[in-house]
Scaffold this motif. Structure first.
Motif, PDB file in Angstrom:
ATOM      1  N   TYR A  57      37.784 -10.674   0.976  1.00 42.77           N
ATOM      2  CA  TYR A  57      36.777  -9.715   1.460  1.00 42.77           C
ATOM      3  C   TYR A  57      36.956  -8.348   0.794  1.00 42.77           C
ATOM      4  O   TYR A  57      37.292  -7.368   1.465  1.00 42.77           O
ATOM      5  N   PRO A  58      36.765  -8.225  -0.510  1.00 45.37           N
ATOM      6  CA  PRO A  58      36.894  -6.908  -1.153  1.00 45.37           C
ATOM      7  C   PRO A  58      35.811  -5.957  -0.661  1.00 45.37           C
ATOM      8  O   PRO A  58      34.645  -6.337  -0.566  1.00 45.37           O
ATOM      9  N   SER A  59      36.203  -4.737  -0.331  1.00 48.62           N
ATOM     10  CA  SER A  59      35.234  -3.793   0.236  1.00 48.62           C
ATOM     11  C   SER A  59      35.709  -2.365   0.030  1.00 48.62           C
ATOM     12  O   SER A  59      36.914  -2.089   0.017  1.00 48.62           O
ATOM     13  N   GLY A  60      34.746  -1.450  -0.096  1.00 48.18           N
ATOM     14  CA  GLY A  60      35.064  -0.030  -0.175  1.00 48.18           C
ATOM     15  C   GLY A  60      35.641   0.490   1.121  1.00 48.18           C
ATOM     16  O   GLY A  60      36.250   1.557   1.152  1.00 48.18           O
ATOM     17  N   GLY A  61      35.467  -0.265   2.216  1.00 54.41           N
ATOM     18  CA  GLY A  61      36.025   0.123   3.497  1.00 54.41           C
ATOM     19  C   GLY A  61      37.482  -0.239   3.649  1.00 54.41           C
ATOM     20  O   GLY A  61      38.073  -0.014   4.712  1.00 54.41           O
ATOM     21  N   GLY A  62      38.093  -0.810   2.588  1.00 56.44           N
ATOM     22  CA  GLY A  62      39.510  -1.124   2.621  1.00 56.44           C
ATOM     23  C   GLY A  62      39.866  -2.112   3.708  1.00 56.44           C
ATOM     24  O   GLY A  62      39.090  -3.008   4.038  1.00 56.44           O
ATOM     25  N   PHE A  63      41.059  -1.938   4.283  1.00 57.28           N
ATOM     26  CA  PHE A  63      41.504  -2.934   5.251  1.00 57.28           C
ATOM     27  C   PHE A  63      40.774  -2.836   6.591  1.00 57.28           C
ATOM     28  O   PHE A  63      40.979  -3.669   7.469  1.00 57.28           O
ATOM     29  N   LEU A  64      39.895  -1.851   6.749  1.00 64.81           N
ATOM     30  CA  LEU A  64      39.064  -1.834   7.949  1.00 64.81           C
ATOM     31  C   LEU A  64      38.054  -2.993   7.912  1.00 64.81           C
ATOM     32  O   LEU A  64      37.647  -3.508   8.952  1.00 64.81           O
ATOM     33  N   GLU A  65      37.682  -3.399   6.711  1.00 63.39           N
ATOM     34  CA  GLU A  65      36.840  -4.580   6.555  1.00 63.39           C
ATOM     35  C   GLU A  65      37.546  -5.814   7.117  1.00 63.39           C
ATOM     36  O   GLU A  65      36.920  -6.692   7.711  1.00 63.39           O
ATOM     37  N   TYR A  66      38.879  -5.844   6.973  1.00 67.39           N
ATOM     38  CA  TYR A  66      39.641  -6.979   7.471  1.00 67.39           C
ATOM     39  C   TYR A  66      39.651  -6.998   8.998  1.00 67.39           C
ATOM     40  O   TYR A  66      39.665  -8.063   9.618  1.00 67.39           O
ATOM     41  N   VAL A  67      39.674  -5.798   9.589  1.00 67.32           N
ATOM     42  CA  VAL A  67      39.610  -5.703  11.052  1.00 67.32           C
ATOM     43  C   VAL A  67      38.280  -6.272  11.547  1.00 67.32           C
ATOM     44  O   VAL A  67      38.230  -7.032  12.519  1.00 67.32           O
ATOM     45  N   ILE A  68      37.205  -5.909  10.868  1.00 62.50           N
ATOM     46  CA  ILE A  68      35.870  -6.397  11.250  1.00 62.50           C
ATOM     47  C   ILE A  68      35.799  -7.915  11.135  1.00 62.50           C
ATOM     48  O   ILE A  68      35.266  -8.597  12.011  1.00 62.50           O
ATOM     49  N   ARG A  69      36.353  -8.451  10.062  1.00 56.63           N
ATOM     50  CA  ARG A  69      36.335  -9.896   9.865  1.00 56.63           C
ATOM     51  C   ARG A  69      37.140 -10.616  10.945  1.00 56.63           C
ATOM     52  O   ARG A  69      36.761 -11.688  11.409  1.00 56.63           O
ATOM     53  N   GLY A  70      38.262 -10.024  11.323  1.00 58.59           N
ATOM     54  CA  GLY A  70      39.128 -10.682  12.288  1.00 58.59           C
ATOM     55  C   GLY A  70      38.747 -10.463  13.730  1.00 58.59           C
ATOM     56  O   GLY A  70      38.967 -11.332  14.585  1.00 58.59           O
ATOM     57  N   TRP A  71      38.151  -9.289  14.027  1.00 58.65           N
ATOM     58  CA  TRP A  71      37.903  -8.923  15.422  1.00 58.65           C
ATOM     59  C   TRP A  71      36.433  -8.684  15.750  1.00 58.65           C
ATOM     60  O   TRP A  71      36.107  -8.362  16.891  1.00 58.65           O
ATOM     61  N   GLY A  72      35.560  -8.797  14.756  1.00 54.71           N
ATOM     62  CA  GLY A  72      34.158  -8.541  15.030  1.00 54.71           C
ATOM     63  C   GLY A  72      33.801  -7.080  14.842  1.00 54.71           C
ATOM     64  O   GLY A  72      34.625  -6.264  14.426  1.00 54.71           O
ATOM     65  N   ASP A  73      32.564  -6.733  15.178  1.00 53.55           N
ATOM     66  CA  ASP A  73      32.027  -5.403  14.877  1.00 53.55           C
ATOM     67  C   ASP A  73      31.768  -4.597  16.149  1.00 53.55           C
ATOM     68  O   ASP A  73      30.811  -3.830  16.215  1.00 53.55           O
ATOM     69  N   GLY A  74      32.638  -4.763  17.152  1.00 57.70           N
ATOM     70  CA  GLY A  74      32.417  -4.119  18.440  1.00 57.70           C
ATOM     71  C   GLY A  74      33.302  -2.909  18.692  1.00 57.70           C
ATOM     72  O   GLY A  74      33.761  -2.241  17.752  1.00 57.70           O
ATOM     73  N   HIS A  75      33.567  -2.648  19.976  1.00 54.51           N
ATOM     74  CA  HIS A  75      34.334  -1.463  20.375  1.00 54.51           C
ATOM     75  C   HIS A  75      35.769  -1.499  19.843  1.00 54.51           C
ATOM     76  O   HIS A  75      36.326  -0.462  19.479  1.00 54.51           O
ATOM     77  N   PHE A  76      36.377  -2.677  19.826  1.00 51.34           N
ATOM     78  CA  PHE A  76      37.759  -2.789  19.370  1.00 51.34           C
ATOM     79  C   PHE A  76      37.892  -2.293  17.936  1.00 51.34           C
ATOM     80  O   PHE A  76      38.780  -1.503  17.612  1.00 51.34           O
ATOM     81  N   THR A  77      37.004  -2.750  17.084  1.00 52.83           N
ATOM     82  CA  THR A  77      37.013  -2.332  15.680  1.00 52.83           C
ATOM     83  C   THR A  77      36.729  -0.842  15.551  1.00 52.83           C
ATOM     84  O   THR A  77      37.339  -0.146  14.730  1.00 52.83           O
ATOM     85  N   GLY A  78      35.796  -0.340  16.358  1.00 51.77           N
ATOM     86  CA  GLY A  78      35.472   1.085  16.311  1.00 51.77           C
ATOM     87  C   GLY A  78      36.665   1.954  16.647  1.00 51.77           C
ATOM     88  O   GLY A  78      36.933   2.965  15.984  1.00 51.77           O
ATOM     89  N   ALA A  79      37.423   1.560  17.682  1.00 56.82           N
ATOM     90  CA  ALA A  79      38.606   2.330  18.074  1.00 56.82           C
ATOM     91  C   ALA A  79      39.651   2.313  16.969  1.00 56.82           C
ATOM     92  O   ALA A  79      40.273   3.333  16.657  1.00 56.82           O
ATOM     93  N   ILE A  80      39.849   1.143  16.340  1.00 55.35           N
ATOM     94  CA  ILE A  80      40.812   1.049  15.249  1.00 55.35           C
ATOM     95  C   ILE A  80      40.367   1.913  14.067  1.00 55.35           C
ATOM     96  O   ILE A  80      41.190   2.536  13.389  1.00 55.35           O
ATOM     97  N   ALA A  81      39.057   1.973  13.810  1.00 50.28           N
ATOM     98  CA  ALA A  81      38.546   2.795  12.715  1.00 50.28           C
ATOM     99  C   ALA A  81      38.906   4.269  12.909  1.00 50.28           C
ATOM    100  O   ALA A  81      39.343   4.944  11.970  1.00 50.28           O
ATOM    101  N   TRP A  82      38.731   4.751  14.130  1.00 49.26           N
ATOM    102  CA  TRP A  82      39.108   6.142  14.413  1.00 49.26           C
ATOM    103  C   TRP A  82      40.621   6.335  14.287  1.00 49.26           C
ATOM    104  O   TRP A  82      41.090   7.379  13.815  1.00 49.26           O
ATOM    105  N   MET A  83      41.404   5.312  14.706  1.00 49.94           N
ATOM    106  CA  MET A  83      42.848   5.387  14.556  1.00 49.94           C
ATOM    107  C   MET A  83      43.245   5.455  13.092  1.00 49.94           C
ATOM    108  O   MET A  83      44.149   6.212  12.708  1.00 49.94           O
ATOM    109  N   LEU A  84      42.561   4.674  12.249  1.00 50.09           N
ATOM    110  CA  LEU A  84      42.858   4.694  10.814  1.00 50.09           C
ATOM    111  C   LEU A  84      42.569   6.061  10.205  1.00 50.09           C
ATOM    112  O   LEU A  84      43.316   6.543   9.353  1.00 50.09           O
ATOM    113  N   LEU A  85      41.486   6.663  10.639  1.00 50.68           N
ATOM    114  CA  LEU A  85      41.163   8.005  10.153  1.00 50.68           C
ATOM    115  C   LEU A  85      42.277   8.979  10.532  1.00 50.68           C
ATOM    116  O   LEU A  85      42.664   9.844   9.748  1.00 50.68           O
TER     117      LEU A  85
END
Length: 418
Positions: A57-85
């Motif tokens: 899954y190569p993506s400009g979003g880096g390993f956050l793309e992997y979070v989306i693939r593994g956990w879906g595109d919901g609140h869990f992924t959103g919280a992790i995205a803010w944590m990554l920032l």
């Protein structure tokens, strides 16, 4: 591939070996090299997971793309995205403060200048990132070649004259303390995650991204082992702790004289400036990708002055605040703890889609188990004695969840918009 790997090496070496020797020495003593070795093993295991995901899954979003693939595109992924920032800002602040320590020691000999120099390098490297990824990659190639070359000279010189008594196993602390210090030394390997954000700039990410990850981790691990053994074989643990962020320069002086001290100081300035540069690099791709997916407000994907990404401006401002108001140890502890949580969750999500990536089940399980062991050990032995850091960690977690909930409660419904 080489430039992608060097972005990772530049981020790792600047964030690790120049900034953490004193902090790690307080916990692991002269066994810091063992701590780096264990952290390298954990990083390679996680790197395997990231490399398999990145190839699929190569993506400009880096390993956050992997979070989306593994956990879906919901609140869990959103919280992790803010944590990554947040982690990105913390890493960048950490190395900027280290740059400030070396710069103030070299030019003013006044600790009052540490923070101003840290802010200065953040501003300069933010401007460099605004110029584009090609500029970042070329700058990092030069920095890494210079830094790794000089660190090799340093390692050979100090190892050849190392005092074996200073490295004697009898002087090592309990193994539990060494394990707990791995969370700190693991901070030195966080830069390999930056490589995943280069996928958008690689001609063949499926082949080149895994190679870049393994190459970067290999170079960083060898450098860390050689330098840490050389430093603790030259100085006592207390001398390393007392020298703080300038431990390498102090350790170079007995073997290479005053010229060695200045050589390592200049190298540290190159390395920490380069790490600040590559630490800021993921912010644009992360913010753009998450804004496009609706995980961040559209403003996070916008441009300031038609050029600067809102993501990188936000990261730079957060890093400046952290650099000015937090001490070096606190920044390292917060960054390590949050990153360990995120990395564990990425690989846990990988288990759910491993049939698509072809990853080995047992390697993924061991990767997550070792990460969790380090995190638990760090929490039990270190965070309990640092209530301020623990509170800051909980605040970051809570704020990430809150920002996601607030944004998505006001986010327009895609179905209604269409």
């Amino acid at each position: 591939m080489r430039q992608a790997a060097f972005i990772g090496v530049g981020s790792m070496v600047g964030a690790g070996i120049f900034a953490l020797l004193g902090s790690a020495g307080e916990v692991a003593g002269a066994a810091v090299w063992v701590s780096f070795l264990l952290a390298g093993i954990v990083a390679v295991l996680q790197g395997y997971s990231f490399a398999k995901l990145g190839a699929r899954y190569p993506s400009g979003g880096g390993f956050l793309e992997y979070v989306i693939r593994g956990w879906g595109d919901g609140h869990f992924t959103g919280a992790i995205a803010w944590m990554l920032l947040a982690v990105n800002a913390i890493i960048t602040a950490m190395v900027a403060v280290s740059f400030g320590s070396y710069a103030s020691d070299a030019f003013t000999n006044d600790d009052a200048w540490v923070k101003p120099f840290a802010v200065l390098v953040l501003l300069v490297m933010t401007a460099l990132n605004v110029l584009g990824s090609r500029t970042v990659a070329r700058a990092q190639t030069v920095v890494v070649v210079v830094v790794v070359g000089i660190l090799t000279v340093f390692s050979v010189a100090t190892l050849s004259s190392a005092d074996r008594d200073l490295l004697a196993f009898s002087g090592y602390p309990p193994f539990a303390d060494i394990v707990s210090s791995v969370a700190l030394t693991f901070f030195a390997f966080l830069g390999f995650g930056v490589i995943t954000f280069t996928a958008k700039d690689l001609a063949d990410p499926q082949r080149q991204l895994p190679r870049a990850v393994y190459l970067a981790l290999g170079i960083a691990t060898v450098v860390y082992l050689g330098v840490s053994i050389g430093v603790f074989g030259t100085l006592t643990v207390q001398e390393v702790i007392d020298s703080g962020g300038t431990a390498l320069a102090v350790a170079a002086e007995p073997t290479l004289g005053q010229a060695g001290y200045w050589m390592m100081t200049v190298t540290a300035l190159f390395a920490t400036a380069g790490a600040t540069n590559s630490g800021l690099y993921p912010a644009t791709g992360l913010a753009d990708e998450m804004a496009a997916r609706g995980q961040f407000p559209p403003a996070m994907g916008a441009r300031v002055g038609r050029r600067a990404s809102t993501g990188i401006v936000t990261t730079a401002i957060a890093a400046i605040v952290l650099a000015v108001f937090f001490d070096l140890n606190a920044i390292a502890s917060i960054g390590s703890a949050v990153a360990l949580v995120v990395f564990a969750l990425v690989t846990l999500g990988h288990l759910r889609i491993r049939q698509e990536t072809g990853a080995n089940l047992w390697v993924l399980l061991v990767a997550d188990l070792t990460t969790v062991v380090v995190l638990v050990s760090f929490t039990v032995t270190t965070l309990v004695d640092e209530p301020g850091t623990l509170v800051a960690l909980l605040v970051i977690l809570a704020l990430s969840v809150a920002l996601d909930l607030i944004w998505k409660s006001h986010r327009p419904d895609p179905a209604q918009a269409s």
